[in-house]
Design a protein around this motif. Sequence first.
Motif, short mmCIF file in Angstrom:
data_model
loop_
_atom_site.label_atom_id
_atom_site.label_comp_id
_atom_site.label_asym_id
_atom_site.label_seq_id
_atom_site.Cartn_x
_atom_site.Cartn_y
_atom_site.Cartn_z
N CYS A 296 -8.72 53.63 30.34
CA CYS A 296 -9.18 52.25 30.52
C CYS A 296 -8.36 51.25 29.72
O CYS A 296 -8.66 50.06 29.72
N THR A 297 -7.31 51.71 29.04
CA THR A 297 -6.56 50.83 28.14
C THR A 297 -5.82 49.73 28.89
O THR A 297 -5.17 49.98 29.90
N LYS A 298 -5.95 48.51 28.38
CA LYS A 298 -5.23 47.35 28.92
C LYS A 298 -4.52 46.64 27.78
O LYS A 298 -4.89 46.77 26.60
N GLU A 299 -3.48 45.85 28.14
CA GLU A 299 -2.71 45.11 27.15
C GLU A 299 -3.06 43.64 27.19
O GLU A 299 -3.22 43.06 28.26
N THR A 300 -3.22 43.03 26.02
CA THR A 300 -3.52 41.61 25.94
C THR A 300 -2.22 40.81 25.88
O THR A 300 -1.13 41.36 25.72
N HIS A 301 -2.37 39.50 25.99
CA HIS A 301 -1.20 38.62 25.88
C HIS A 301 -0.61 38.63 24.47
O HIS A 301 0.52 38.16 24.27
N GLN A 302 -1.38 39.14 23.51
CA GLN A 302 -0.88 39.29 22.13
C GLN A 302 -0.27 40.68 21.91
O GLN A 302 -0.03 41.08 20.78
#
Length: 321
Positions: A296-302
Motif C-alpha cells: 500500500c506504500t505511496k510517495e508524497t510530494h515531499q
Amino acid sequence: MSRYLQSKCIDINSVDCPCILASANHCVFCSQLQGKGTCDCNWSGICILYEQKWNARNNLVTAKPKRAELECRILDRTFLSTKVCRIVLEVPMALAEQLRAPGSFVFLRRNSDPQYYHIPIGIMQVIGDRKIVVVIEALGLKSLRVVEEDQSLLLRGPYRNGIFGSPWIEQLTRGKVLLIAGGMGQPPALPVAEKLSRNYNKVTAIISAGTTGFIGVAEMEDLGVDVVRVDSLRRVGYHHFGSLLTDASWDLVVSCGPDAQHFAVIDAMKKLGCDLPMAATNNNVMCCGEGICGSCTKETHQNQQVRTCKTQVDILDLKRD
C-alpha cells in the motif's frame, strides 16, 4: 476548520497500538521506534514508546489482543446488479461498535479458502448491535469466491484507514459538505454521510451508478442528504460539481470512488481556485493491512514513503501514479 491535516497513524493509542511495526522499529509515527535517537513526534497523547517499553517489561507484547479472524454468519445475500452483491454479516457487539467509524474495513474470505484469498472490503452500514453490511463487486477470483453461496465467511478486523481525511469528517459540525460518489464509491459514502449528518452538517451528494449498474440513495435521503442523481460523472457529474463549487460557503469536499474520480475532483477544484479540505476513499492495494508487506506504500510530494493502510494523510500530498 483547518485546511492542514497532520499525518498520523490511524491506530495510534487504540487497542492495536503499539503494533508489530513498533516492535520491529518501523513505527509509522514514533521517531524513536523508527530507530532514531531523538523524539520529534509532536504527539500530545499517550507515548507510544512508553507503551511499548511497558508492554515489553510486563510481557504484554505477545499477550495483547490481535485482530482476530472470526467466523461470521451470513444473514442475507442480495445481488444489487449482475456483479454487485450486498451481504449482511453477524459479528460480535464489540466489533460492530468499532466498525461504525467512516473508513472502517475488514478482510473477508471463505472458510475453505487459504489465507491469501483475503480481500479488503469497506463497511457500508452497521445495523443494531451485531449486524454489518458490505457491498462487493465480484470481478476477480477472490471476490467471486466471497459472494458465492455459503453459510458464513471468515472476517479479520477492524481496520480503520479506508478514507483519507477522516479527522475532517469526524470533527466538522454545522458545516456545508459537497460529496461526490460514483459506482462502488456509494457504499463507503453512506457512513460518511451518516457521520456528517449526525453532526448537524448540511450534505449535498452527487451520485452516479458508474459501471456497477446500481444506485442506492434511499438511506442517504433518509438522513436528510440533498441527493443529485446523474447518469454519468464524466458527462454530467463533474460539470455539476464545478458549478456547485462556485458557491464559496462549502467547508469540506468528499470524493468516494476510484482514483480517476479523485483526480478529476482535484483538478476541478484547482481550476476554480478552491482551497478546500478534501477527504477521499483510500483505493491503494491492501494485502496485509498491518503495514508490513508494503503493497500500500505511496510517495508524497515531499518524497516520503507512506504506508497508506496505517497513515492518515492529505490526498493532495500524495503523488499520482
